[in-house]
Design an enzyme around this catalytic site. Sequence first.
Site, PDB file in Angstrom:
ATOM      1  N   HIS A   7       0.852  -1.202   0.000  1.00  0.00           N
ATOM      2  CA  HIS A   7       0.000   0.000   0.000  1.00  0.00           C
ATOM      3  C   HIS A   7       0.882   1.244   0.000  1.00  0.00           C
ATOM      4  O   HIS A   7       1.968   1.250   0.574  1.00  0.00           O
ATOM      5  CB  HIS A   7      -0.893   0.027   1.249  1.00  0.00           C
ATOM      6  N   ARG A  13      -3.293   3.451   0.280  1.00  0.00           N
ATOM      7  CA  ARG A  13      -3.350   3.084   1.702  1.00  0.00           C
ATOM      8  C   ARG A  13      -4.733   2.496   2.014  1.00  0.00           C
ATOM      9  O   ARG A  13      -5.757   3.130   1.722  1.00  0.00           O
ATOM     10  CB  ARG A  13      -3.115   4.338   2.551  1.00  0.00           C
ATOM     11  N   ALA A  14      -4.749   1.302   2.604  1.00  0.00           N
ATOM     12  CA  ALA A  14      -6.029   0.628   2.842  1.00  0.00           C
ATOM     13  C   ALA A  14      -6.865   1.392   3.857  1.00  0.00           C
ATOM     14  O   ALA A  14      -8.067   1.620   3.654  1.00  0.00           O
ATOM     15  CB  ALA A  14      -5.785  -0.803   3.314  1.00  0.00           C
ATOM     16  N   HIS A  28     -10.527  -6.319   0.953  1.00  0.00           N
ATOM     17  CA  HIS A  28      -9.754  -5.526   1.919  1.00  0.00           C
ATOM     18  C   HIS A  28     -10.634  -4.455   2.538  1.00  0.00           C
ATOM     19  O   HIS A  28     -11.071  -3.537   1.850  1.00  0.00           O
ATOM     20  CB  HIS A  28      -8.535  -4.894   1.253  1.00  0.00           C
ATOM     21  N   TYR A  61      -9.157  -6.067   9.972  1.00  0.00           N
ATOM     22  CA  TYR A  61      -8.612  -6.672   8.748  1.00  0.00           C
ATOM     23  C   TYR A  61      -8.708  -8.203   8.812  1.00  0.00           C
ATOM     24  O   TYR A  61      -9.173  -8.858   7.869  1.00  0.00           O
ATOM     25  CB  TYR A  61      -7.138  -6.284   8.544  1.00  0.00           C
ATOM     26  N   GLU A  87       2.848  -6.747   2.512  1.00  0.00           N
ATOM     27  CA  GLU A  87       2.022  -5.634   3.009  1.00  0.00           C
ATOM     28  C   GLU A  87       2.895  -4.419   3.334  1.00  0.00           C
ATOM     29  O   GLU A  87       2.458  -3.504   4.024  1.00  0.00           O
ATOM     30  CB  GLU A  87       1.279  -6.096   4.277  1.00  0.00           C
ATOM     31  N   ARG A 142       5.722  -2.413  11.455  1.00  0.00           N
ATOM     32  CA  ARG A 142       6.916  -1.870  10.798  1.00  0.00           C
ATOM     33  C   ARG A 142       8.198  -2.102  11.578  1.00  0.00           C
ATOM     34  O   ARG A 142       9.280  -1.780  11.107  1.00  0.00           O
ATOM     35  CB  ARG A 142       6.743  -0.363  10.596  1.00  0.00           C
TER      36      ARG A 142
END
Lengths: 345, 345
Positions: free
Chosen positions: B8, B70-71, B176, B192, B282, B288
């Site tokens: 994303h 970006r989701a 999504h 999610y 992802e 992260r």
Amino acid sequence: MIIDIHGHYTTEPSAVHVFRDKQLAGLADPARRPSSADLGINDEALIASVRPQLDFQRERGSDLTIFSPRAAGMAHHVGTEDTGKEWSRLSNDLIHRICTLLPDNFAAVGQLPQFPGVSPKNCIPELERLASLDFVGVNLNPDPSGGYWTDPPLTDRYWYPVYEKLVELQMPAMIHVTSSCNPNFHHTGAHYINADTTAFMQLLQGDLFRDFPELKIVIPHGGGAVPYHWGRYRGLAMMLKKPTLADHLMKNVFFDACVYHFPGIELLTQVISSDNILFASEMLGAVRDIDPETGHHFDDTKRYVDRVEFLSEEDRYKIFEGNARKVYPRLDAQLRKRGKPGKVV
Amino acid sequence: MIIDIHGHYTTEPSAVHVFRDKQLAGLADPARRPSSADLGINDEALIASVRPQLDFQRERGSDLTIFSPRAAGMAHHVGTEDTGKEWSRLSNDLIHRICTLLPDNFAAVGQLPQFPGVSPKNCIPELERLASLDFVGVNLNPDPSGGYWTDPPLTDRYWYPVYEKLVELQMPAMIHVTSSCNPNFHHTGAHYINADTTAFMQLLQGDLFRDFPELKIVIPHGGGAVPYHWGRYRGLAMMLKKPTLADHLMKNVFFDACVYHFPGIELLTQVISSDNILFASEMLGAVRDIDPETGHHFDDTKRYVDRVEFLSEEDRYKIFEGNARKVYPRLDAQLRKRGKPGKVV
């Protein structure tokens, strides 16, 4: 001793369903209300109704099942708060009778008369009654709306009165939703598993166990998606500046072993400490067939645990018995009183 | 060639957020509306904004990322249908520009201007525009309400116009959801994963692929809870009198590999056929940080796949490249046109 911590009374006599139909029909037409909460089920009929569970215990090699009313039957979103109270009481009384008749086979867990939008503190009278009847825990529904999730998260103070009472009574809560009235969610295929995942993440985001260091929460169905995504949750704890999952949650949160194939149980036992896993089969529950790939019932979960090679004898003791005694201290006390003290580990 | 099918654009220049703030502020005060949809981001700035992704591709050894807005930014439940259309168009245009500037590194997947309670057929003009811009697929949100699940299940005819168009355009849909406005659901930690599990179970209950045998659905985040509970889903298919999962769903449903620890990826690759797994990370996404247990980023999923010993070379080719070409035929065509035909397996 093998303790199965997750069994529901899904083999109720038809009189139970007849009562519930009449009770709900009575909301539309008072003339249809059941005339009495006495279902007329005698002890022999009650024992006969749990014959399937007793047979599976013997065949599969478990001893005692922690037994609660049918999860989908709780249906907190149906009817009124008052019908829910009557229904919970009646459902719990049946569990109590079964556990009194067959104390070596069953220990009692209760359903609470939750209702969407109504404070959970209204459940406290039933919770105290359950304690007086030797129940060892309760099922707590994080979504009384039945699939629309309109009540606050489990870490909200909304729920605190129930937690205070649970700690006082030394009862754990299994987080367990009921049937879904949202067509998006199949109950056993989506709603249950989602609720497990959701509950864990709510606990991760919050600091509930700072306020309730003695509270014990059981997340069923193998912890939903959590062990499979354990790296994600470890990473989210870091991103949210929380302690490690071990320190933040895993003194208070336990997963059951209702995962219906060997690779799932192997992952669960590999990723989650053996201090946090409780043997369970959910029988007779979500999936009742025989797995054509193995020739055994999908929910014969003991076979899977037995097959995991890396578990030590001590690990197995914890999973099959020791953790249940720790998480359900009232059960441990009952067993000790009956001359079954368990092992020291 | 290593294709990462799930990335994303989470490193957007701040001008994108400034626009969105002004756009939504404009709902309350029209004077605050952005004066133009031209964000004034030049090509150099755009390339600089995806430097982190390019660096990770090089460091981790992937070649091409299938890239979408970006989701959590889609936020279909926010604003009005019209602001959503403008926002989708603007978000997709940025993706298009990046993929045009860096065609060897990125292929485009679009966001749709869905809105809760509004027929998905309203997305068709944007879907056709995306096809004209060489997009290879779309993200389809099964819950435009943002966590209240008020639209019909994915198997409902409500969604059929989109499926018809997707099949016509040879585009797959990744299921999504976006951000959650329901305080019960953390977006990356619950919403999610729940949506993935829910979508699979909806497909299991229905017969969508009888009507759309050519439709391809990607369920991200390793399929939610599904592979971990594969025995449960095999058993539910039996109880619901459906064909085996292999016959019922797995010609049309694919899972990505966004599972952030080795045991999870090992289970995924053990339980799910290598024909149905697509490599993905992802990045830069939900998690992260660097895993202190391994010293590597949680979302460096290639390491986990590389470590799975029982995968054959053919399995690896399918997971890293072959399945992506099969599920995203428009990508395969683009790669062939650029002299990259892939292997015959």
